[in-house]
Design an enzyme around this catalytic site. Structure first.
Site, PDB file in Angstrom:
ATOM      1  CG  HIS A   1       0.157   6.255  -0.783  1.00 31.03           C
ATOM      2  ND1 HIS A   1      -0.907   6.852  -1.413  1.00 31.03           N
ATOM      3  CD2 HIS A   1      -0.359   5.633   0.308  1.00 31.03           C
ATOM      4  CE1 HIS A   1      -2.020   6.605  -0.726  1.00 31.03           C
ATOM      5  NE2 HIS A   1      -1.715   5.865   0.315  1.00 31.03           N
TER       6      HIS A   1
ATOM      7  CG  HIS B   1      -1.827   1.146   1.359  1.00 32.65           C
ATOM      8  ND1 HIS B   1      -3.166   1.083   1.083  1.00 32.65           N
ATOM      9  CD2 HIS B   1      -1.590   2.433   1.724  1.00 32.65           C
ATOM     10  CE1 HIS B   1      -3.709   2.270   1.274  1.00 32.65           C
ATOM     11  NE2 HIS B   1      -2.775   3.118   1.669  1.00 32.65           N
ATOM     12  CD  GLU B   2       1.522   3.675   3.656  1.00 32.61           C
ATOM     13  OE1 GLU B   2       1.740   4.731   3.041  1.00 32.61           O
ATOM     14  OE2 GLU B   2       0.459   3.476   4.283  1.00 32.61           O
TER      15      GLU B   2
HETATM   16 ZN    ZN Z   1      -3.035   5.194   1.832  1.00 31.60          ZN
END
Ligand code: ZN
Length: 694
Positions: A490, A486-487
């Protein structure tokens, strides 16, 4: 003083983490703020501000912002990852000044007018789409701050904003107090049968802190969940449920009057700015086009989730009847029997999966996947100063070997490190008069560190860690694998940007309801067999994750998805209708109406959920709660483009060129359409959650 935070550096030099110390912070920030304030006054007084160009207005502003970011960025980062008393003091000493300065700039009328003149200048028509978007975003934010209003209205707007921030803070405070005032003291462990070891330990610790023997049951979420999802004693579950569902709804900490005033003031604020209602105002900074479009989106989702939700509810009721002869199934039974069913059907535990996810192997697999998907390479860079020996610096390069950007990965928990996981900008990509500045990012996680790790142990020393039999690498849960992916998603949007204008490069300028697209998109890979084969291998035996276990992992993702979807839709519709309902909506009436329309399981009439809905009354989710589901739809639909094409390389390239490469430089809906060839569809999410009718 030779201050490393004030060194004028080459455009993309990384921070000098070997030199920066807490005593450098205040002098550097004070000097930069003073310079920037004087610089802004001079800039706006100069003839150039009367007929501004990109070069005479935006470039100097960017340079000022950049200088501040390059000093304050490392400080906020270090405050998070080495939160010692000295770093905390340095950070807190400057925070009020930084906040004051940014408010000053965002309310600077002369600056607003200079932007207006730039937008009206003949050159504007020839600006790139990214430059036009940067200017449009800036003007929008100025207007939303009330700066553009005529005198008396501007004064009223200021009063409203101040009062609103007071009310919202008070809402949160009441909720916190109402949560904390509750404590149920239980002496014998017998009354808590069914609770997990962890839940009991938590309750015992809370009792100990209050000098009580036995256990203290509380209403903070982990404490509440530990009882309502596990305690066999039905009356106890009901007692906790009632206390939780009526928090801040009466007595000293009653949020009822605050909610009414908050909604009235928001409505007035929206109307002052020329919008029909607060939802229209809120959607100005979002990807969704209108409240009507959001409403339609939510109702579609509800309709599609309802059949599965009805089945799930029946399964729960059946389980309750069979196990305990219950025929008056109630809300305080739902989490309990859901947990029982989940154990019975899946029997999944973190410990079953951990051996397949050694951290260094997962990190290497994530990099290999990214390299293949987006045609880049990732390699560790030696010799860069960092803030801890466990931190590695990596460089991203394209196929020709040209640099794209760099990032730090700080994977393991430490005593003085803030919990959780996050991606943060270190340097943003931008065109500068002295050349292109490449981006850099911080990726921070909090995995349990390796056991008996050799002092010089590094993630790259995988062979020694797994081969020696002596030390055990950090073994991740599947949730932690998802967090890392997830990170990193980003991070990819920040690093793979091709935009040269600072204000809309990377994740900047991406609307709130679209920003989770790349991150949630990346999570999907952690459920794919081919991807898992890259890294999910037993750290001792070397075996790939068995099919049966992978099936359970996927089934777990779908478990209870019908009821969970309806719950999210219910909250989102309630939020939306409150903020389209004028100055004085009937709060509980609106909720009742929403529930009758979409829910399959109604809570008791005494439930006072709105009084604790801090996302919308205290936080930034007002008329934006739908974003959770919206982002899931976008990410599932984007991922489906990969599966539908048999993971064609062209799709990866297109994702890189559009969503990752363009980010906030164009309208999010247009970018999505360019990637997918159509508007977002909810079908992929329904399939992922097992809600699509076969
Ligand atoms: Zn997020």
């Amino acid at each position: 003083m030779n201050n490393p935070l004030l060194q004028a550096s080459v455009p993309d030099a990384l921070p000098a983490f070997d030199l920066i110390a807490p005593e450098h912070v205040e002098p550097a920030i004070d000097a930069i703020l003073a310079d920037n304030r004087a610089g802004l006054v001079a800039l706006l007084a100069s003839p150039a501000a009367q007929s501004p160009t990109w070069e005479t207005l935006i470039e100097p502003l960017e340079a000022m912002g950049e200088r501040l970011n390059r000093a304050w960025g490392p400080v906020t980062h270090l405050f998070g990852v080495i939160s010692t008393a000295a770093w905390r003091a340095a950070f807190n000493a400057c925070l009020p000044n930084i906040t004051e300065y940014s408010v000053e700039v965002s309310l600077n009328e002369d600056l607003f007018h200079a932007y207006e003149r730039l937008a009206a200048s003949p050159a504007h028509a020839d600006f790139s789409p990214a430059r036009r978007k940067a200017i449009a975003d800036e003007l929008r934010d100025f207007r939303l701050s009330g700066v553009a209003l005529p005198g008396a209205q501007k004064q009223r707007f200021k009063t409203l904003s101040l009062r609103l921030s007071e009310l919202q803070a008070k809402f949160e405070e009441n909720l916190l107090d109402a949560t904390q005032v509750f404590g149920k003291h239980v002496t014998g462990v017998d009354a808590l049968r069914g609770m997990t070891g962890q839940g009991l330990a938590l309750a015992a610790e809370k009792a100990r802190v209050k000098h009580l023997d036995g256990y203290l049951l509380t209403l903070d979420y982990p404490g509440y969940h530990a009882v309502v999802a596990h305690a066999d004693d039905r009356a106890l579950r009901q007692e906790l449920y009632r206390a939780y569902a009526t928090r801040a709804s009466s007595g000293n900490f009653d949020n009822t009057p605050l909610m009414a005033e908050i909604l009235a003031l928001r409505d007035e604020e929206a109307k002052l700015l020329g919008f029909a209602d607060y939802a229209e105002l809120s959607l100005q900074t979002k990807m969704a086009e209108s409240a009507a479009a959001v409403e339609q989106f939510l109702l579609d989702l509800a309709q599609r989730a309802q059949p599965r939700a009805v089945e799930e509810l029946e399964e729960l009721k059946t389980a309750a009847r069979k196990r305990d002869g219950l025929d008056d199934f109630a809300p305080w039974d739902a989490p309990y029997y859901a947990e029982k069913l989940r154990e019975e059907k899946l029997g999944l535990s973190d410990e079953l999966l951990r051996p397949y996810f050694p951290a260094p192997q997962v990190i290497a697999g994530l990099f290999a996947l990214t390299e293949k998907l987006f045609g880049i390479s990732i390699a560790a860079v030696d010799g860069m100063p960092t803030w801890h020996k466990d931190v590695t610096t990596y460089a991203l390069r394209d196929r020709t070997g040209a640099d794209i950007g760099r990032f730090y990965l700080d994977p393991y928990a430490r005593d003085d490190k803030r919990g959780g996981a996050w991606m943060d900008e270190c340097i943003g990509r931008r065109h500068t008069p002295s050349g292109l500045q490449l981006p850099a990012a911080y990726l921070t996680c909090n995995f349990a560190p390796p056991l008996n790790s050799p002092a010089e142990g590094r993630p790259s020393s995988l062979a020694r860690e797994t081969g020696g039999g002596e030390s055990q690498p950090a073994l991740l849960t599947h949730d932690e694998v998802l967090t890392l992916f997830h990170e990193f998603g980003h991070g990819l949007q920040h690093l793979l940007t091709r935009v040269d204008e600072a204000a809309v490069a990377g994740i900047r300028g991406v609307p709130w309801d679209a920003v989770e697209l790349p991150s949630q998109f990346m999570e999907n890979w952690a459920y794919e067999r081919d991807t898992l084969n890259l890294f999910a291998r037993h750290w001792q035996a070397g075996a790939a994750i068995p099919d049966a276990l992978l099936e359970k992992l996927r089934a777990d993702r779908r478990f209870g998805a019908g009821l969970a979807t309806l719950r999210q839709v219910e909250l989102a519709l309630f939020d939306l209708r409150l903020h389209t309902g004028g100055a004085n909506p009937d709060i509980h009436g609106v909720l009742e109406q929403v529930r009758r329309q979409v829910s399959v399981f109604l809570p008791p009439a005494w439930n006072r959920f709105p009084c604790s809905f801090s996302h919308i009354f205290a936080g930034g989710y007002a008329a934006g709660y739908y974003s959770y589901k919206w982002a899931e739809v976008l990410s599932a639909d984007a991922f489906a483009a990969f599966t539908e094409s048999g993971f064609a390389a062209a799709v990866g390239q297109r994702f890189r060129d559009t969503v990752l490469g363009e980010g906030g430089a164009r309208e999010a809906m247009d970018i999505f359409r360019d990637f997918r060839g159509r508007k977002p569809s909810i079908e992929a999410l329904l399939r992922q959650d097992g809600l699509a009718v076969a």
